[in-house]
Scaffold this active site. Sequence first.
Site, PDB file in Angstrom:
ATOM      1  CG  ASP A 145     -24.894  40.387 -87.016  1.00 45.79           C
ATOM      2  OD1 ASP A 145     -23.883  39.692 -87.175  1.00 45.79           O
ATOM      3  OD2 ASP A 145     -24.902  41.439 -86.336  1.00 45.79           O
ATOM      4  NE  ARG A 195     -20.828  35.762 -86.365  1.00 44.03           N
ATOM      5  CZ  ARG A 195     -21.240  37.032 -86.527  1.00 44.03           C
ATOM      6  NH1 ARG A 195     -22.465  37.379 -86.209  1.00 44.03           N
ATOM      7  NH2 ARG A 195     -20.424  37.933 -87.010  1.00 44.03           N
TER       8      ARG A 195
END
Length: 319
Positions: A145, A195
């Site tokens: 992340d 992402r």
Amino acid sequence: MLRSTILAASRNRGVETLITRAPVSRQVVRRFVGGADTAAAVETTRALLGAGLTVTLDHLGEDTTDRDQAAAVVTAYRELLESLHRAHLTERGMPLTARAEVSVKLSAIGQALDGPGGDGEKIALEHAREICTVAERVGATVTLDMEDHTTTDSTLGILAALRADFPATAAVLQAYLHRTEGDCRDLASAGSRVRLCKGAYREPASVAHQKREDVDLSYVRCTNILMSGAGYPMLATHDPRLIEIGIERARFHGKQERDYELQMLYGIRPNEQRRLAALGHTVRVYVPYGAQWYGYLMRRLAERPANLTFFARALLSKG
Ligand SMILES: Cc1cc2nc3c(=O)[nH]c(=O)nc-3n(C[C@H](O)[C@H](O)[C@H](O)COP(=O)(O)OP(=O)(O)OC[C@H]3O[C@@H](n4cnc5c(N)ncnc54)[C@H](O)[C@@H]3O)c2cc1C
């Protein structure tokens, strides 16, 4: 004002007890959090995979400045990956790890230990390596992340080190940062999983676009760079316009459905997640789980009070 009220509430034990026990909170938590422990997270994963979706799981935890806590998070990921591997979709079906991976926040596994210039980065890298090793053994992958902009260089550095041994480890890039088009170019190479999200932190104008339209335009430019490259783009957004543009850009650049994926958060636009999956897209659902859901939900609300409407809209919306 609203932000400080929410932050004060997030630190107040009395408010925590009140909120965690309120029936409406249980509804919100069930809707947005995949369970309080590993077993519940595995069951949520099984249900999502059974509905034709794929999953990435995030073990909820506060940013840690405590070594034991950082090590405990690594243990939690190990247990989760091993449990997913033991669990099968049907009696004789595939292990859940075939379509479920994990998302890891480096701040939860030690990146911020000992402050700037400390050995936190080294510890986070070693911890991330441990998680990647278990993930590889059970056939799963890991996404790192992305957190606030002060950690971007460190996180991309750790990603590069991990990819030398675990090339499938995915990066996250945030369209609101001015630097991100360049990062997209750097990471749009063969085998590179990236992402792309808008970005969730409150960032200054010196590093990030402030206007919604500018963030959206940057998202489109970044999508185009990733789709034109040889990597594997993962478009993480609930924004119908950006999803449509992303699919169009994929087709334009000759990418098939297997060459990219769409990602959304657990509980947000669940019907749309299923609709897109039924059309043949890979749709990955980001599932936060763990006992620390209270801090998670409150921090999301405090970071962006607009999230109050984000969650309210998700509770009301059928889409
Ligand atoms: C899978 C995933 C992983 C993420 N990982 C990270 C990360 O590592 N780092 C990070 O900083 N951020 C991350 N984010 C958060 C992200 O940066 C955004 O803060 C968040 O996704 C909200 O932006 P949005 O793109 O959905 O668009 P928004 O601007 O919030 O919404 C755009 C449009 O989407 C539709 N929409 C949005 N919410 C709803 C809803 N509840 N119901 C119905 N329609 C809705 C509406 O049409 C709305 O106008 C992640 C997001 C996802 C989906």
